[in-house]
Design a protein around this motif. Sequence first.
Motif, PDB file in Angstrom:
ATOM      1  N   ASN A 117       3.017 -13.436   7.625  1.00 21.22           N
ATOM      2  CA  ASN A 117       4.113 -12.849   8.386  1.00 21.22           C
ATOM      3  C   ASN A 117       4.148 -11.448   7.841  1.00 21.22           C
ATOM      4  OD1 ASN A 117       6.168 -12.741  10.217  1.00 21.22           O
ATOM      5  ND2 ASN A 117       7.650 -13.078   8.760  1.00 21.22           N
ATOM      6  N   GLY A 118       2.831 -10.859   7.609  1.00 27.25           N
ATOM      7  CA  GLY A 118       2.688  -9.497   7.138  1.00 27.25           C
ATOM      8  C   GLY A 118       2.574  -9.251   5.709  1.00 27.25           C
ATOM      9  N   LEU A 119       3.068 -10.155   4.713  1.00 24.87           N
ATOM     10  CA  LEU A 119       3.165 -10.141   3.394  1.00 24.87           C
ATOM     11  C   LEU A 119       2.609 -11.037   2.397  1.00 24.87           C
ATOM     12  CD1 LEU A 119       5.634  -8.327   2.318  1.00 24.87           C
ATOM     13  CD2 LEU A 119       6.997 -10.136   2.118  1.00 24.87           C
ATOM     14  N   PHE A 120       2.312 -10.401   1.240  1.00 21.44           N
ATOM     15  CA  PHE A 120       1.632 -11.236   0.220  1.00 21.44           C
ATOM     16  C   PHE A 120       2.783 -11.457  -0.729  1.00 21.44           C
ATOM     17  CE2 PHE A 120      -2.299  -8.786   1.317  1.00 21.44           C
ATOM     18  CZ  PHE A 120      -3.059  -9.789   1.182  1.00 21.44           C
ATOM     19  N   VAL A 121       2.982 -13.028  -1.087  1.00 22.67           N
ATOM     20  CA  VAL A 121       4.041 -13.273  -1.831  1.00 22.67           C
ATOM     21  C   VAL A 121       3.599 -14.117  -3.148  1.00 22.67           C
ATOM     22  CG1 VAL A 121       6.310 -14.461  -2.009  1.00 22.67           C
ATOM     23  CG2 VAL A 121       5.600 -13.286   0.261  1.00 22.67           C
ATOM     24  N   ALA A 122       3.983 -13.548  -4.171  1.00 24.04           N
ATOM     25  CA  ALA A 122       3.436 -14.140  -5.418  1.00 24.04           C
ATOM     26  C   ALA A 122       4.651 -14.720  -6.400  1.00 24.04           C
ATOM     27  CB  ALA A 122       2.505 -13.443  -6.474  1.00 24.04           C
ATOM     28  N   VAL A 123       4.690 -15.727  -6.967  1.00 23.15           N
ATOM     29  CA  VAL A 123       5.410 -16.448  -7.849  1.00 23.15           C
ATOM     30  C   VAL A 123       5.069 -16.694  -9.325  1.00 23.15           C
ATOM     31  CG1 VAL A 123       6.738 -17.564  -6.029  1.00 23.15           C
ATOM     32  CG2 VAL A 123       4.792 -18.759  -6.956  1.00 23.15           C
ATOM     33  N   SER A 124       6.149 -16.844 -10.185  1.00 19.01           N
ATOM     34  CA  SER A 124       5.607 -16.629 -11.633  1.00 19.01           C
ATOM     35  C   SER A 124       6.414 -17.946 -12.489  1.00 19.01           C
ATOM     36  CB  SER A 124       6.041 -15.354 -12.086  1.00 19.01           C
ATOM     37  OG  SER A 124       6.044 -15.321 -13.521  1.00 19.01           O
ATOM     38  N   THR A 125       6.030 -18.234 -13.465  1.00 17.45           N
ATOM     39  CA  THR A 125       6.500 -19.218 -14.111  1.00 17.45           C
ATOM     40  C   THR A 125       7.154 -18.320 -15.457  1.00 17.45           C
ATOM     41  OG1 THR A 125       4.411 -19.545 -15.549  1.00 17.45           O
ATOM     42  CG2 THR A 125       4.567 -21.109 -13.976  1.00 17.45           C
ATOM     43  N   SER A 126       7.194 -17.052 -15.565  1.00 14.10           N
ATOM     44  CA  SER A 126       7.870 -16.594 -16.650  1.00 14.10           C
ATOM     45  C   SER A 126       8.645 -15.073 -16.084  1.00 14.10           C
ATOM     46  CB  SER A 126       6.993 -15.955 -17.806  1.00 14.10           C
ATOM     47  OG  SER A 126       6.184 -14.651 -17.173  1.00 14.10           O
ATOM     48  N   GLY A 127       9.592 -14.634 -16.854  1.00 11.64           N
ATOM     49  CA  GLY A 127      10.358 -13.529 -16.459  1.00 11.64           C
ATOM     50  C   GLY A 127      11.814 -13.930 -16.193  1.00 11.64           C
ATOM     51  N   THR A 128      12.850 -12.912 -15.935  1.00 16.45           N
ATOM     52  CA  THR A 128      14.078 -13.069 -16.183  1.00 16.45           C
ATOM     53  C   THR A 128      14.568 -12.573 -14.790  1.00 16.45           C
ATOM     54  OG1 THR A 128      14.453 -12.995 -18.458  1.00 16.45           O
ATOM     55  CG2 THR A 128      16.487 -12.587 -17.135  1.00 16.45           C
ATOM     56  N   GLY A 129      14.896 -13.403 -13.919  1.00 17.39           N
ATOM     57  CA  GLY A 129      15.477 -13.104 -12.436  1.00 17.39           C
ATOM     58  C   GLY A 129      14.563 -12.214 -11.670  1.00 17.39           C
ATOM     59  N   ASN A 130      13.170 -12.406 -12.068  1.00 16.25           N
ATOM     60  CA  ASN A 130      12.234 -11.557 -11.330  1.00 16.25           C
ATOM     61  C   ASN A 130      10.689 -12.186 -11.135  1.00 16.25           C
ATOM     62  OD1 ASN A 130      11.113 -11.551 -13.820  1.00 16.25           O
ATOM     63  ND2 ASN A 130      11.071  -9.376 -14.268  1.00 16.25           N
ATOM     64  N   ARG A 131      10.935 -13.432 -10.720  1.00 17.69           N
ATOM     65  CA  ARG A 131       9.873 -14.366 -10.768  1.00 17.69           C
ATOM     66  C   ARG A 131       9.095 -14.644  -9.502  1.00 17.69           C
ATOM     67  NH1 ARG A 131      10.606 -19.173 -15.244  1.00 17.69           N
ATOM     68  NH2 ARG A 131      11.641 -17.690 -16.748  1.00 17.69           N
ATOM     69  N   VAL A 132       9.494 -13.507  -8.471  1.00 10.97           N
ATOM     70  CA  VAL A 132       8.646 -13.233  -7.146  1.00 10.97           C
ATOM     71  C   VAL A 132       8.458 -11.731  -7.029  1.00 10.97           C
ATOM     72  CG1 VAL A 132       9.071 -13.519  -4.722  1.00 10.97           C
ATOM     73  CG2 VAL A 132      10.119 -15.138  -6.176  1.00 10.97           C
ATOM     74  N   MET A 133       7.283 -11.618  -6.513  1.00  4.15           N
ATOM     75  CA  MET A 133       6.820 -10.250  -6.024  1.00  4.15           C
ATOM     76  C   MET A 133       6.226 -10.257  -4.760  1.00  4.15           C
ATOM     77  SD  MET A 133       3.572  -9.032  -8.461  1.00  4.15           S
ATOM     78  CE  MET A 133       2.138 -10.189  -8.740  1.00  4.15           C
TER      79      MET A 133
END
Length: 256
Positions: free
Chosen positions: A65-81
């Motif tokens: 849908n026109g977007l790269f989406v990455a997820v993480s196993t660390s971080g505080t409230g910011n585990r998606v970019m």
Amino acid sequence: HSFPTRRSSDLANNNWRSVTYGNGTYVAVAKTGSGNRVMTSYDGITWSTQAPPNDNDWQAITYSNGLFVAVSTSGTGNRVMTSPDGVTWTIRTSAADNSWYAITYGAGTFVAVSNSGTGSDVMTSPDGITWTLRTSTTTNQWQGITYGNGLFVATAISGTNRVMTSPDGITWTARTSAAESNTWISVTYANGLFVAVAGTGSGNRVMTSPDGITWTGRTSAADNDWYSVTYGAGTFVAVASSGTGNRIMRSTDGIT
């Protein structure tokens, strides 16, 4: 079949965890590195490092849908970019600080699963930006997810009923895997078949299902630590994190 020459990632010897393709670009993400945990390539040969918004442990990436989406196993409230091109990234607020290990897209929805959380091991988003926590079937360590044949299918490396399915990413149903003691770490769908691979088991580190509900164990080519599986050009290909000179297996039907 002819296969491409091995390419060097000397520009950043990070622990690269996941790669996807979209918008004419290959994009990979890493769980190690300093300011360079993304790399991009237009041909799969020449790579350039990119700077993510932070040095989270980026585990998985998808494109739709026109977007790269990455997820993480660390971080505080910011585990998606997210990024439209793989170069410029924006941090998004994750639904919870779970260890998000896998992400996919289907039915107009991004869906991520985690190997932590107490019954809330899933999050969904219609746009990759705003995320909502969902209730999983059990608190397993979910590490694989795919979408196919109108169904999301997730697999786990621990717990009982190591498969769960959902038509929308919101309501999930527990399913029994073909071997409940195997660590089912990756799953894909293609050619009318779900195929999952595991890192443990004796001669049975593959399982298949036509519907995501009923699973059949298959004889793996070797008892390696199979870590990822995908499909292309009429062939399923899996790669392993262990093995001596045999860390790839391939199948035209997912069975042999």
